[in-house]
Scaffold this motif. Structure first.
Motif, mmCIF file in Angstrom:
data_model
loop_
_atom_site.group_PDB
_atom_site.id
_atom_site.type_symbol
_atom_site.label_atom_id
_atom_site.label_comp_id
_atom_site.label_asym_id
_atom_site.label_seq_id
_atom_site.Cartn_x
_atom_site.Cartn_y
_atom_site.Cartn_z
ATOM 1 N N MET A 207 14.945 -3.705 -13.046
ATOM 2 C CA MET A 207 14.234 -2.442 -12.849
ATOM 3 C C MET A 207 15.084 -1.511 -12.024
ATOM 4 N N SER A 208 15.318 -0.307 -12.481
ATOM 5 C CA SER A 208 16.081 0.682 -11.730
ATOM 6 C C SER A 208 15.145 1.500 -10.863
ATOM 7 N N LEU A 209 15.382 1.430 -9.559
ATOM 8 C CA LEU A 209 14.518 2.164 -8.639
ATOM 9 C C LEU A 209 14.593 3.660 -8.895
ATOM 10 N N ALA A 210 15.800 4.166 -9.158
ATOM 11 C CA ALA A 210 15.977 5.610 -9.317
ATOM 12 C C ALA A 210 15.156 6.163 -10.470
ATOM 13 N N SER A 211 14.889 5.334 -11.485
ATOM 14 C CA SER A 211 14.173 5.834 -12.661
ATOM 15 C C SER A 211 12.664 5.784 -12.483
ATOM 16 N N THR A 212 12.195 5.252 -11.365
ATOM 17 C CA THR A 212 10.757 5.120 -11.200
ATOM 18 C C THR A 212 10.252 5.853 -9.961
ATOM 19 N N ILE A 213 10.533 5.331 -8.771
ATOM 20 C CA ILE A 213 9.982 5.891 -7.542
ATOM 21 C C ILE A 213 11.067 5.941 -6.471
ATOM 22 N N GLU A 214 10.722 6.516 -5.342
ATOM 23 C CA GLU A 214 11.664 6.645 -4.229
ATOM 24 C C GLU A 214 11.874 5.317 -3.511
ATOM 25 N N GLY A 215 10.831 4.510 -3.465
ATOM 26 C CA GLY A 215 10.967 3.231 -2.769
ATOM 27 C C GLY A 215 9.623 2.555 -2.591
ATOM 28 N N TYR A 216 9.664 1.384 -1.949
ATOM 29 C CA TYR A 216 8.472 0.586 -1.689
ATOM 30 C C TYR A 216 8.236 0.472 -0.189
ATOM 31 N N ASP A 217 6.963 0.475 0.169
ATOM 32 C CA ASP A 217 6.548 0.162 1.536
ATOM 33 C C ASP A 217 5.873 -1.196 1.496
ATOM 34 N N LEU A 218 6.545 -2.199 2.060
ATOM 35 C CA LEU A 218 6.066 -3.572 2.024
ATOM 36 C C LEU A 218 5.282 -3.847 3.284
ATOM 37 N N ILE A 219 4.073 -4.387 3.128
ATOM 38 C CA ILE A 219 3.136 -4.543 4.247
ATOM 39 C C ILE A 219 2.801 -6.010 4.423
ATOM 40 N N GLY A 220 2.914 -6.473 5.671
ATOM 41 C CA GLY A 220 2.691 -7.873 5.998
ATOM 42 C C GLY A 220 1.226 -8.252 6.067
ATOM 43 N N ASP A 221 0.971 -9.447 6.553
ATOM 44 C CA ASP A 221 -0.347 -10.079 6.536
ATOM 45 C C ASP A 221 -1.381 -9.228 7.275
ATOM 46 N N VAL A 222 -2.421 -8.788 6.558
ATOM 47 C CA VAL A 222 -3.448 -7.911 7.122
ATOM 48 C C VAL A 222 -4.543 -8.716 7.821
ATOM 49 N N HIS A 223 -4.933 -9.831 7.253
ATOM 50 C CA HIS A 223 -5.941 -10.735 7.825
ATOM 51 C C HIS A 223 -7.188 -9.989 8.321
ATOM 52 N N GLY A 224 -7.724 -9.143 7.453
ATOM 53 C CA GLY A 224 -9.002 -8.525 7.754
ATOM 54 C C GLY A 224 -8.971 -7.373 8.728
ATOM 55 N N CYS A 225 -7.801 -6.886 9.107
ATOM 56 C CA CYS A 225 -7.707 -5.713 9.992
ATOM 57 C C CYS A 225 -7.726 -4.450 9.129
ATOM 58 N N GLY A 226 -8.877 -4.194 8.516
ATOM 59 C CA GLY A 226 -8.969 -3.141 7.516
ATOM 60 C C GLY A 226 -8.744 -1.750 8.048
ATOM 61 N N ALA A 227 -9.310 -1.433 9.224
ATOM 62 C CA ALA A 227 -9.121 -0.097 9.778
ATOM 63 C C ALA A 227 -7.674 0.123 10.194
ATOM 64 N N THR A 228 -7.034 -0.928 10.703
ATOM 65 C CA THR A 228 -5.623 -0.817 11.072
ATOM 66 C C THR A 228 -4.760 -0.619 9.831
ATOM 67 N N LEU A 229 -5.111 -1.269 8.714
ATOM 68 C CA LEU A 229 -4.399 -1.040 7.467
ATOM 69 C C LEU A 229 -4.504 0.421 7.049
ATOM 70 N N ALA A 230 -5.689 0.993 7.141
ATOM 71 C CA ALA A 230 -5.842 2.410 6.799
ATOM 72 C C ALA A 230 -4.971 3.278 7.701
ATOM 73 N N ALA A 231 -4.923 2.951 8.998
ATOM 74 C CA ALA A 231 -4.101 3.720 9.931
ATOM 75 C C ALA A 231 -2.619 3.608 9.592
ATOM 76 N N LEU A 232 -2.172 2.407 9.224
ATOM 77 C CA LEU A 232 -0.766 2.227 8.867
ATOM 78 C C LEU A 232 -0.424 3.003 7.600
ATOM 79 N N LEU A 233 -1.283 2.941 6.597
ATOM 80 C CA LEU A 233 -1.024 3.694 5.367
ATOM 81 C C LEU A 233 -0.910 5.193 5.659
ATOM 82 N N GLU A 234 -1.790 5.696 6.503
ATOM 83 C CA GLU A 234 -1.718 7.117 6.839
ATOM 84 C C GLU A 234 -0.442 7.438 7.604
#
Length: 331
Positions: free
Chosen positions: A1-28
């Motif tokens: 898969m060529s990254l240049a032909s699709t998107i700028e990049g990926y944001d890889l996120i580690g183990d959330v373990h039910g910290c849903g509000a913190t996940l929303a904060a990180l995404l923002e």
């Protein structure tokens, strides 16, 4: 898969373990904004490293954020050991009981998840169905993702039986038999490798469990002693780090060399400021649910990883209950 032909990049996120509000904060913080009930970015996508569930205060929210992103094409995900554990815990094998026995230890691990879905049984059944669709690994040519350990021979063998890397009913049922490929693949890819402690030695872990094994990593080319491969926040008792590895113990270890593509893992309960164990491996589990950090890595095609690309949100003692525009009853 060529990254240049699709998107700028990926944001890889580690183990959330039910910290849903913190996940929303990180995404923002990463520049994702909610549109139509889904977090989206104009030029980037997310990859979740598994372990969305268990332990934390807002498990349903964490699962729904991730699931909606995956189903809308805004994210991908790999299976963590906690998703697999939930599938086995909730699956009966004929008249032989549960695939994952309902022992006090296992009950404790999944307790918060079952409590938070208790009044939503149909939703929980649907979530379990979604877990079955989650692959055990992602190989995107320029980068690789697995929850705990990339073991190439096991992945090659798994691909021959399950080319999409996903479970089916037969594989789930076979996964509790140590003599099967299903067991070996799920154990190594979602839990990593472990070495047994000497007879009579135990670790009283910071998460409240007593263990007779220790977690090992898989990037030491020629490890000589326990200290060369230990990868967990709990120290080994006494001078065990100096204990030489036997040939049999070395053979139990996987190896991922520096010439391989960048690899992203979670699982290992790291602590402190995020750092890279090697130039081509990043661990993104920084103990979010133990009031550590929920960590992402912003990858944009680089083959030599850069610690300056870590982004994180510290997890408060009680996840802040701030109104989210789409946090509604999911029934």
């Amino acid at each position: 898969m060529s990254l240049a032909s699709t998107i700028e990049g990926y944001d890889l996120i580690g183990d959330v373990h039910g910290c849903g509000a913190t996940l929303a904060a990180l995404l923002e913080k990463l520049g994702y904004h909610q549109r139509g009930g889904v977090y989206r970015h104009p030029r980037r996508k997310v990859i979740f490293l598994g372990d969305l569930i268990d332990r934390g205060p807002r498990i349903r929210l964490a699962v729904n954020i991730a699931r909606r992103m995956v189903e809308e094409g805004e994210a991908q995900i790999v299976m963590g050991n906690h998703e697999y554990n939930a599938l086995a815990y909730c699956h009966r094998l004929g008249d032989h009981g549960w695939l994952r026995p309902h022992t006090p230890r296992h009950n404790r691990i999944i307790m918060n998840t079952l409590e938070q879905y208790r009044d939503h049984p149909g939703e929980w059944d649907d979530v379990l169905g979604w877990f079955m669709q989650i692959p055990l690994f992602l190989d995107l040519d320029e980068l690789r993702v697995v929850h705990a350990c990339w073991d190439q021979p096991l992945i090659d063998a798994l691909r021959r039986e399950r080319p999409d890397g996903r479970l089916d009913q037969a594989m789930l049922e076979a996964s509790v038999d140590p003599d099967t490929l299903a067991f070996r693949a799920l154990d190594r890819l979602t839990r990593g490798s472990h070495l047994p402690l000497p007879e009579g030695t135990e670790i009283h872990s910071g998460d409240g469990f007593t263990r007779k094994t220790f977690r090992t990593h898989f990037w030491a080319r020629d490890p000589q002693c326990y200290g060369d491969v230990i990868f967990q926040p709990d120290n080994l008792p006494g001078d065990l780090e100096l204990r030489p590895l036997s040939d049999a113990e070395r053979q139990r270890l996987s190896y991922y060399g520096p010439e391989q593509p960048p690899l992203f893992i979670g699982h290992y309960w790291c602590e402190g400021i995020p750092a890279l164990p090697t130039p081509n491996i990043a661990c993104l589990d920084y103990s979010a649910v133990k009031f550590g950090r929920l960590v992402a890595y912003r990858w944009s095609g680089e083959q030599r990883l850069d610690a300056n690309h870590f982004v994180w949100v510290s997890v408060p003692r009680e996840e802040q209950s701030r109104p989210l525009p789409w946090e509604i009853d999911f029934d």
